[in-house]
Design a protein around this motif. Structure first.
Motif, PDB file in Angstrom:
ATOM      1  N   PRO A  74       0.824  -1.214   0.000  1.00  0.00           N
ATOM      2  CA  PRO A  74       0.000   0.000   0.000  1.00  0.00           C
ATOM      3  C   PRO A  74       0.859   1.266   0.000  1.00  0.00           C
ATOM      4  N   HIS A  75       0.523   2.180  -0.888  1.00  0.00           N
ATOM      5  CA  HIS A  75       1.150   3.497  -1.022  1.00  0.00           C
ATOM      6  C   HIS A  75       2.597   3.458  -1.504  1.00  0.00           C
ATOM      7  N   ALA A  76       3.094   2.305  -1.942  1.00  0.00           N
ATOM      8  CA  ALA A  76       4.461   2.192  -2.454  1.00  0.00           C
ATOM      9  C   ALA A  76       4.502   2.477  -3.952  1.00  0.00           C
ATOM     10  N   ALA A  77       5.640   2.993  -4.410  1.00  0.00           N
ATOM     11  CA  ALA A  77       5.861   3.262  -5.838  1.00  0.00           C
ATOM     12  C   ALA A  77       6.826   2.228  -6.401  1.00  0.00           C
ATOM     13  N   SER A  78       6.643   1.882  -7.666  1.00  0.00           N
ATOM     14  CA  SER A  78       7.530   0.919  -8.323  1.00  0.00           C
ATOM     15  C   SER A  78       8.944   1.483  -8.433  1.00  0.00           C
TER      16      SER A  78
END
Length: 158
Positions: A74-78
């Motif tokens: 959740p809420h992480a960016a690649s």
């Protein structure tokens, strides 16, 4: 009829380098029709979630076909927006992604599909409160891997 032996002898006599390739040689290492089962795709932990590698191999028409499945916490960016010569498709399996596409942020829910054209900045981020899983399909058309890209201003080449 001129044979490969005749061509090789002529090339040698003139100082040219001749490479003879047969279909059997071309077929070595090429991805054949196949199927992958979800249960066989082993998840590897990443700093932002996990990744399941499917394949990275040349095909009969592509220099390389690369497929994997990513899950973002959740809420992480690649990763930060970046570019590369190959084209890429993302299919959202579950969760909600926000995609950076040509300078715009677009929300893409489960079932959505993204296409990232060659050398255009792109990235995805999970904007939901649950993990987001998506399939990634990259392909390098013949000659793509030999290109030396000129990235747009402010973009990085992966």
């Amino acid at each position: 009829m001129i044979t490969r032996r005749d061509l090789a002898a002529a090339a040698l006599a003139t100082g040219l380098t001749l490479v003879c390739v047969t279909y059997a040689d071309e077929a070595k290492g090429l991805l054949d029709s196949t199927a992958w089962q979800w249960k066989d795709l082993v998840p590897q932990k990443t700093p932002v979630g996990e990744r399941r590698d499917v394949v990275r191999q040349p095909t009969r028409t592509l220099d390389e076909l690369e497929m994997h499945v990513s899950t973002l916490n959740p809420h992480a960016a690649s990763h930060a927006p970046h570019t590369h010569p190959n084209e890429e498709m993302v299919i959202v399996k579950e969760g909600t992604l926000q995609a950076h596409v040509n300078g715009k942020e677009i929300v893409v829910p489960a079932g959505g599909v993204l296409f990232f054209a060659s050398m255009q900045p792109h990235a995805v981020q999970n904007v939901g409160d649950t993990p987001a899983t998506y399939y990634v399909i990259n392909w390098a058309s013949p000659g793509t891997k030999k290109q030396i890209p000129t990235p747009p201003t402010g973009a990085s080449v992966k």
